[in-house]
Design a protein around this motif. Sequence first.
Motif, PDB file in Angstrom:
ATOM      1  N   LEU A 199       0.961  -1.053   0.101  1.00  0.00           N
ATOM      2  CA  LEU A 199       0.071   0.123  -0.029  1.00  0.00           C
ATOM      3  C   LEU A 199       0.968   1.140  -0.118  1.00  0.00           C
ATOM      4  O   LEU A 199       0.536   2.525  -0.658  1.00  0.00           O
ATOM      5  CB  LEU A 199      -1.017   0.100   1.181  1.00  0.00           C
ATOM      6  N   LYS A 249       2.173   2.020  -3.391  1.00  0.00           N
ATOM      7  CA  LYS A 249       1.041   2.719  -4.400  1.00  0.00           C
ATOM      8  C   LYS A 249       0.414   3.983  -3.924  1.00  0.00           C
ATOM      9  O   LYS A 249      -0.381   4.626  -4.519  1.00  0.00           O
ATOM     10  CB  LYS A 249      -0.051   1.596  -4.497  1.00  0.00           C
ATOM     11  N   TYR A 282      -1.350   4.556  -1.020  1.00  0.00           N
ATOM     12  CA  TYR A 282      -2.517   4.287  -0.185  1.00  0.00           C
ATOM     13  C   TYR A 282      -2.008   3.764   1.199  1.00  0.00           C
ATOM     14  O   TYR A 282      -2.722   3.009   1.803  1.00  0.00           O
ATOM     15  CB  TYR A 282      -3.295   3.308  -1.046  1.00  0.00           C
ATOM     16  N   LEU A 319      -4.685   3.730   4.320  1.00  0.00           N
ATOM     17  CA  LEU A 319      -5.875   3.071   4.261  1.00  0.00           C
ATOM     18  C   LEU A 319      -6.002   1.753   5.199  1.00  0.00           C
ATOM     19  O   LEU A 319      -6.816   1.399   5.487  1.00  0.00           O
ATOM     20  CB  LEU A 319      -6.264   2.698   2.756  1.00  0.00           C
ATOM     21  N   ILE A 363      -7.529  -1.062  -2.008  1.00  0.00           N
ATOM     22  CA  ILE A 363      -7.863   0.016  -2.872  1.00  0.00           C
ATOM     23  C   ILE A 363      -8.984  -0.106  -3.676  1.00  0.00           C
ATOM     24  O   ILE A 363      -9.695   1.038  -3.784  1.00  0.00           O
ATOM     25  CB  ILE A 363      -6.615  -0.034  -3.928  1.00  0.00           C
ATOM     26  N   ASN A 366     -12.051   1.400  -1.569  1.00  0.00           N
ATOM     27  CA  ASN A 366     -11.835   2.822  -1.270  1.00  0.00           C
ATOM     28  C   ASN A 366     -11.303   3.646  -2.695  1.00  0.00           C
ATOM     29  O   ASN A 366     -10.707   4.388  -2.537  1.00  0.00           O
ATOM     30  CB  ASN A 366     -10.539   3.051  -0.278  1.00  0.00           C
ATOM     31  N   THR A 367     -12.392   3.301  -3.386  1.00  0.00           N
ATOM     32  CA  THR A 367     -11.861   4.022  -4.998  1.00  0.00           C
ATOM     33  C   THR A 367     -12.139   5.771  -4.925  1.00  0.00           C
ATOM     34  O   THR A 367     -11.435   6.250  -5.842  1.00  0.00           O
ATOM     35  CB  THR A 367     -12.661   3.492  -6.019  1.00  0.00           C
ATOM     36  N   GLN A 409     -10.971   7.590  -2.537  1.00  0.00           N
ATOM     37  CA  GLN A 409      -9.972   8.062  -1.871  1.00  0.00           C
ATOM     38  C   GLN A 409      -8.769   8.385  -3.125  1.00  0.00           C
ATOM     39  O   GLN A 409      -8.548   7.533  -3.864  1.00  0.00           O
ATOM     40  CB  GLN A 409      -9.258   7.032  -1.056  1.00  0.00           C
ATOM     41  N   LYS A 410      -7.999   9.454  -2.732  1.00  0.00           N
ATOM     42  CA  LYS A 410      -7.043   9.600  -3.798  1.00  0.00           C
ATOM     43  C   LYS A 410      -5.684   9.352  -3.260  1.00  0.00           C
ATOM     44  O   LYS A 410      -5.441   9.138  -2.055  1.00  0.00           O
ATOM     45  CB  LYS A 410      -6.907  11.413  -4.209  1.00  0.00           C
ATOM     46  N   SER A 411      -4.931   8.875  -4.168  1.00  0.00           N
ATOM     47  CA  SER A 411      -3.506   8.523  -3.669  1.00  0.00           C
ATOM     48  C   SER A 411      -2.704   9.613  -3.063  1.00  0.00           C
ATOM     49  O   SER A 411      -2.666  10.729  -3.615  1.00  0.00           O
ATOM     50  CB  SER A 411      -2.712   7.848  -4.915  1.00  0.00           C
ATOM     51  N   ASP A 412      -1.578   9.379  -2.217  1.00  0.00           N
ATOM     52  CA  ASP A 412      -0.785  10.090  -1.737  1.00  0.00           C
ATOM     53  C   ASP A 412       0.072  11.011  -2.711  1.00  0.00           C
ATOM     54  O   ASP A 412       0.509  12.057  -2.739  1.00  0.00           O
ATOM     55  CB  ASP A 412       0.332   9.507  -0.772  1.00  0.00           C
TER      56      ASP A 412
END
Length: 75
Positions: free
Chosen positions: A24, A27, A29, A32, A60, A63-64, A66-69
């Motif tokens: 995670l 990627k 995330y 999460l 992932i 939690n679609t 949510q935006k990636s870091d």
Amino acid sequence: MTHVQPNSNKNNAFKLSEQVKATLHEKGYSFLFNYSDYSYYKSQAKRAFNKAQAIAELFIQDNTNQKSDYNGYIF
């Protein structure tokens, strides 16, 4: 002579939860991860070949919204 007892409470890179956290994090995330969802996803992915990857993908997918870091970075 004293024997050194290894501390079994230390983080172990071979633990499935640590592998999921690392995946995670790669990627973007890492925020999460929580253990209640982890235990649920672990039971869902028990037949997967690469369990760590499958569990990370479930985190992932669920939690679609949510935006990636990495979303704010320009590459």
